[in-house]
Motif scaffolding. Structure first.
Motif: not given
Lengths: 344, 344, 344, 344
Positions: D163-167, D302-315
């Protein structure tokens, strides 16, 4: 003008040096060979396409006019006689260990060389030419670790043959440490003691293996040397010098690392010849170059050969007595005072 | 019978090879030298006590009857012409990198060698002779790690001179990785991309340093190569190949370890020449031996020189464009199909 | 329900354990403290915000109804008496080393525990809880290296205080190796010998430093242990077990590596407390958990404390005699036969 | 007085934290649990002998008066809602990654926390608590290597499930590097690029594996991150920061070394949980201690959580586009300016 070299003894080590001088190093050429087996000597000439004459014995080879230097690579008991003849003929001589099979024999060579008043004899202790030992020596001489206090070392072989006997652990194996260590720390040996740990199941019935040799120097350094010649896992030489202010240690032989199957690993050599192959090259090149450039050999001296003989004798005695045995060296002759280290 | 060698260019690297052949290696002798500075050439003959004639130019040296092989160690722009002349004279030629300063020049040499129908040209990429790289190659060829997928490598110098420019990071520095890596993985390059990280304060104003080069191969391997030539701490070459089933990595140069002042350390070399000194010896010995034993050179081919030129051209273009640039190699000639690796 | 613990002795180590139990570990709480300095004991209660009563002496603390277990962290000469009282009161007791200052004292504790017929006593030899030692133990027990034959170990401190005397090298320092090594190889000691190398200039006049202790086991394993407590460079614990078929060695403490200024280095700890901080945590957690889960302690036994006492006594005798001295252990009581290793 | 903790989500990671808090750490106790599967929640109470109430949902658990803090260990899509509720209830909350499944969700939490004007939220990025990363951070902050210029890192798993996918390579795997690296170098991300090397035969058909992610920071640092989740040989986390004047690198996990069968080796972990087990302990202890001692959480915000989300989105976008994609972070709120690092 090349150094013209005669080889006495064309067995395995003789052939290696012949190959080395002919195909790997500069400045020397093999012009003469001899062996108790004359056919073997002739075969070597053919195999290595040498432009060399086969002599019937060491006398004739040594006295040949076109021979500048001789390599003594015959079996041990024949060394002393050939070396003495070479000195008397004023020829340079590189002699594989042992210089002689007895301390008295070594002393006869020492005295002959003193009489010749010229450094003619180099003994084949190649470790002094190994890059790791050279680095250790530099660090100690530069007082990077302060005064040496203790040495922990180990000499391990994967396996030995049936003819390997308990005394050979010191006479043939530890002898390399015996030469290298006093050179490393510029000290002399005072006493030796041998302790037998539980015998390994990998050792044949007649052989005590492993052994631990405790050597104390006149300067108070305590060396503990492990000898284990059926360790199975590899040929492994360890040497660590503990000084007042720090510790230096021999590197592992250079090897790529591998991550695979849950292991992060490097290879350990199984073969002693590969461990010191570069040191052998440097050693023989140094023999050739020193003669060519300075008119004298450098490297381990006849006196170093004598030290090795007296110390291994004491070790064999300690193997039998179970006691601490003295290393009864005579006083170092004035002649050898200045020849203590490899030239840098 | 020794291989009689003529040297074109008696600058630093020329002198090193002359010394090497004369004083360290077997089977070769310097019989001819030339340099644009004739006095310098004469001085080298004197300094190294060579029994060699000084020629006025490469033409006369190459055509000398007693010259079997030539070393081209002049400055880069002169290489192509000397190499072409050597091939036309049917002489073996060892050429330091670059083989030629343009891909077209390399191709002219390739075509000339194909016309000669004999491997005459060896290019001076010495890494293939380094013990660590040889071990990596063996591991990969023996499929210890499965198919290579990625390579992480780094080429770091402590400092570079004022005349070192941004393009030299790929043309002079990375070129060694460029040659070694396609050889290691038996693959060809497809594209290159250059990324400039923040500039180091240690770099001069005109120089982009460090740089990261991303190279993709036709087989899909992705290489990321760091170049940092003002890293201060040492000369450091790293190379790690990630395969499907494991990873192999170049060893650190062998060095004693030290425990002192709260640190467990080994020395890092500061000097690139010491890093590959053994590789240079093996390389030149291989040049001599291959000619003597097989009548052909082995080692890096003129085609490898062409690959290096095309790839560094693409890197320079990528430095300027900031884009991924194709590595537009012509098809590999039949003649070079079998000369892909160092003979073992 | 938490394990209610009383602490006898609120000096440095007592405070550490109090802090550990209160702020880092689960399942225990400090409910009682005592110290010869009552004010100090009260201060600890305040400093760590303990909900604990200060008792006038060990008797009253041990007999307090709400005390389930005691930690004996007073000075060495007071240990025996407190431990005996705890056993008689059927309380669990964790005692820092030494269990008692004499072998006879240890034996009294052993006999008292046998009489209680319950494992009540754990001795504070924390190395058995160190991750590296645990891995060594597993490897040996799983026969990864075959039968152990030799152990090379070293115990080095950067510096010791003025009050550190020659006998403390074995009684206070080597005692940790003495406990850990027989546990590692499931063997008993037979004899000890002490050799004094040249004295370090870093050592004070009254102190012999370094020392080498040679220990032979009943099974024939030979241990050579270096003790060097003024080595300056760091706190360094080395342990290497040579088996018939391989060698296992303790890892260096985990540390980032640094490439800088021509050195590739990792930090060496200067402070012994950081070296085994995790082991102390695991040790005390195991004391708490074993009692809570099994109703008995595990870990080093009173018998292990006795072994340590007899062996260090023999070492002190060997320091004075210069001879090999026997380690005269009584026969191991049936009661302790099954308590040889840490539960996994 | 212990910190009274409620756990939302009693799956694998929830149970681990419950066990940790109950049996390994100090200062916390589980007083409430809830799970979409109420029976499972009840079973956990039984299995760990908790003195805890089972709540029907996160609302009731969060609003329970005796709950001081909550752990959100439910499945990812449920995190945002529980965290928002906890903030509104003025309860401390530790949330496993992801903080929310979208950047917008993270921003809602950020805004809610700013409104509460108190640090209530800690995100479960445990690497910041790993001893190796902590040492790297200290070295960088102390300017041991000068300004960071490049980071080479790798995240390798032996194998992943169907179930592990590319993203997930970026969203679930690289996310740990994404959090740790900007923290290490005190920088923000500017852009990301994804390169796909040749696919490994070990990867399932639907999965691109390995991947290389190139991240550039606003400060100009270039990160190349290898992700290879079917590398077979082990769980292996590598991180090397190249600074202007030196390089620091994460250590290998501590492991005994073995010499056997021609190999010098250490074990590589196969299991990611063992790699960071200590970091998890320190992380949760820090959550408890910070609340108890300072009345605020520390660690990843929480801001670090936000950074992670934005960065993984970009990835993920970069995975699809093959292009360099911007990391479009909003401006960092004043509120988070001071919460950048773990307190020492």
């Amino acid at each position: 003008m090349k150094l013209r070299i005669g080889v006495i003894g064309t067995g395995a080590i003789g052939k290696e040096h012949i190959n080395r001088i002919t195909n790997k190093l500069a400045g020397g050429e093999i012009v003469a060979v001899t062996d108790v087996n004359q056919e073997a000597a002739q075969q070597v000439v053919t195999d290595y396409s040498l432009n060399a004459k086969v002599y019937p014995d060491d006398d004739s080879l040594i006295s040949a006019e076109n021979v500048d230097a001789v390599l003594v690579t015959s079996w041990g008991p024949a060394h002393e006689s050939s070396v003495l003849k070479a000195i008397k003929a004023n020829k340079f001589v590189f002699c594989e260990k042992p210089l002689a099979t007895t301390a008295e024999g070594c002393m006869r060579i020492v005295n002959e060389e003193i009489k010749a008043d010229k450094r003619l004899v180099q003994v084949g202790f190649m470790r002094r030419y190994d890059s790791g030992y050279v680095q250790l020596k530099e660090a100690i001489d530069n007082r990077v670790i302060g005064e040496p206090l203790m040495i922990h070392c180990a000499h391990r072989n994967p396996v030995v043959g049936d003819n390997y006997t308990t005394d050979m652990a010191v006479v043939d194996t530890l002898v390399h440490e015996i030469d290298a260590l006093h050179w490393l720390i510029n000290d002399d040996y005072e006493s030796v003691q041998v302790i037998y740990p539980k015998k390994s199941k990998n050792a044949l019935p007649h052989l005590r293996d492993p052994q631990i040799v405790i050597i104390e120097t006149k300067g108070g350094v305590v060396i503990n040397a492990e000898i284990y010649v059926n360790c199975k896992y590899g040929y492994d030489i360890q040497c660590e010098i503990v000084g007042e202010d720090g510790i230096v240690k021999l590197p592992e032989p250079s090897s790529i690392s591998l991550r695979k199957d849950g292991k992060f690993s490097t290879d350990i050599l199984m073969d002693w010849q590969r461990r010191f192959v570069d040191a052998y090259d440097v050693e023989i090149q140094d023999f050739i170059d020193s003669i060519q450039q300075k008119g004298e050999v450098s490297g381990p001296t006849a006196w170093d050969g004598y030290i090795a003989a007296v110390t291994t004798d004491a070790c064999v005695k300690a193997q039998e007595s179970g006691q601490k045995e003295p290393v009864a060296l005579q006083e170092k002759p004035e002649f050898y005072q200045t020849f203590t280290t490899v030239e840098k």
